[in-house]
Write an enzyme that holds these catalytic residues in place. Structure first.
Site, short mmCIF file in Angstrom:
data_model
loop_
_atom_site.label_atom_id
_atom_site.label_comp_id
_atom_site.label_asym_id
_atom_site.label_seq_id
_atom_site.Cartn_x
_atom_site.Cartn_y
_atom_site.Cartn_z
N ASP A 49 -8.90 -4.83 24.95
CA ASP A 49 -8.38 -4.05 23.86
C ASP A 49 -7.07 -4.60 23.60
OD1 ASP A 49 -9.26 -1.00 22.59
OD2 ASP A 49 -7.21 -1.82 22.18
N ILE A 50 -6.80 -4.76 22.36
CA ILE A 50 -5.33 -5.11 21.74
C ILE A 50 -4.17 -4.14 22.18
CG2 ILE A 50 -5.18 -4.63 19.39
CD1 ILE A 50 -4.47 -7.30 18.75
N HIS B 39 -18.78 0.31 19.82
CA HIS B 39 -18.19 -0.32 20.89
C HIS B 39 -18.19 0.90 22.22
CE1 HIS B 39 -15.27 1.22 17.95
NE2 HIS B 39 -14.26 1.37 18.92
N GLY C 138 -12.95 9.91 16.07
CA GLY C 138 -11.66 8.98 16.41
C GLY C 138 -12.19 7.81 16.07
N GLN C 139 -13.08 7.25 15.56
CA GLN C 139 -13.62 5.86 15.56
C GLN C 139 -12.72 5.13 14.56
OE1 GLN C 139 -17.89 5.33 15.01
NE2 GLN C 139 -17.75 3.11 15.42
N HIS D 18 -15.69 1.91 25.15
CA HIS D 18 -14.18 1.59 25.86
C HIS D 18 -14.54 1.56 27.31
CE1 HIS D 18 -11.63 2.59 22.12
NE2 HIS D 18 -12.74 2.91 21.72
N ASN E 251 -16.23 6.58 20.93
CA ASN E 251 -15.94 7.28 19.57
C ASN E 251 -16.86 7.05 18.36
OD1 ASN E 251 -13.52 8.14 21.00
ND2 ASN E 251 -12.29 6.33 20.39
P1 AMP Z 1 -11.73 3.19 18.07
O1 AMP Z 1 -10.85 3.92 17.51
O2 AMP Z 1 -12.79 3.84 18.99
O3 AMP Z 1 -12.71 2.49 16.87
O4 AMP Z 1 -11.46 1.95 18.92
C1 AMP Z 1 -11.22 0.63 18.19
C2 AMP Z 1 -10.48 -0.18 19.04
O5 AMP Z 1 -10.24 -1.38 18.89
C3 AMP Z 1 -8.93 0.36 19.50
O6 AMP Z 1 -8.82 0.78 20.72
C4 AMP Z 1 -8.02 -0.72 19.02
O7 AMP Z 1 -6.89 -1.05 19.95
C5 AMP Z 1 -8.96 -1.95 19.27
N1 AMP Z 1 -8.98 -3.18 18.44
C6 AMP Z 1 -8.53 -3.32 16.90
N2 AMP Z 1 -8.38 -4.54 16.75
C7 AMP Z 1 -8.42 -5.24 17.81
C8 AMP Z 1 -8.42 -6.74 18.12
N3 AMP Z 1 -8.31 -7.53 17.54
N4 AMP Z 1 -8.48 -7.15 19.51
C9 AMP Z 1 -8.87 -6.30 20.22
N5 AMP Z 1 -8.92 -4.73 20.11
C10 AMP Z 1 -8.90 -4.42 19.04
#
Ligand code: AMP
Length: 113
Positions: free
Chosen positions: A29-30, A99, A92-93, A101, A86
């Site tokens: 995760d970024i 995905h 909170g998605q 986590h 999520n």
């Molecule tokens: P959610 O809030 O459950 O939809 O989680 C989306 C996740 O994607 C968040 O934890 C972000 O930090 C992660 N995310 C968004 N863009 C990227 C990216 N380019 N590379 C890695 N993780 C990402």
């Protein structure tokens, strides 16, 4: 709907990929919320867990069995970790591509906010 995860899948944008096969992809995760924070996504575009159907049984079953393998590779097997999905606004998605986590490396609080 195309999302940032499609761009990661097509390698259009870089990601720190830790596992890939023909069904799923895992990458860091970024914006990590724990010392270890990895996302596991299906290659098939499934917007939310709520959109999963019996046709996705094989994909979801495959991903579920990959989680412990990935967690072991990340050094999380002994002390444990958390898997979070999520779903939509109240969950909170932010990215509408299913995905998981995988969070670990510290004692996580419960319940979530
Ligand atoms: P959610 O809030 O459950 O939809 O989680 C989306 C996740 O994607 C968040 O934890 C972000 O930090 C992660 N995310 C968004 N863009 C990227 C990216 N380019 N590379 C890695 N993780 C990402």
């Amino acid at each position: 709907m195309e999302t940032v995860f499609d761009k990661i899948l097509s390698k259009e944008i870089p990601a720190d990929i830790i596992y890939e096969d023909n069904i799923c992809l895992a990458f860091k995760d970024i914006n990590p919320q724990a010392p270890v924070h990895v996302l596991l996504i299906p290659k098939k575009r499934i917007a939310t867990i709520q959109d999963a159907t019996p046709n996705d049984k094989e994909i979801l079953g495959h991903m579920s069995t990959k989680i412990p393998e990935i967690a072991t590779g990340l050094g999380l097997a002994e002390n444990g970790y958390r898997v979070v999905v999520n779903c939509k606004e109240n969950g909170g998605q932010e990215v509408p591509h299913l995905h998981y986590h995988i969070l670990g490396g510290r004692k996580l609080k419960w319940p979530p906010g």
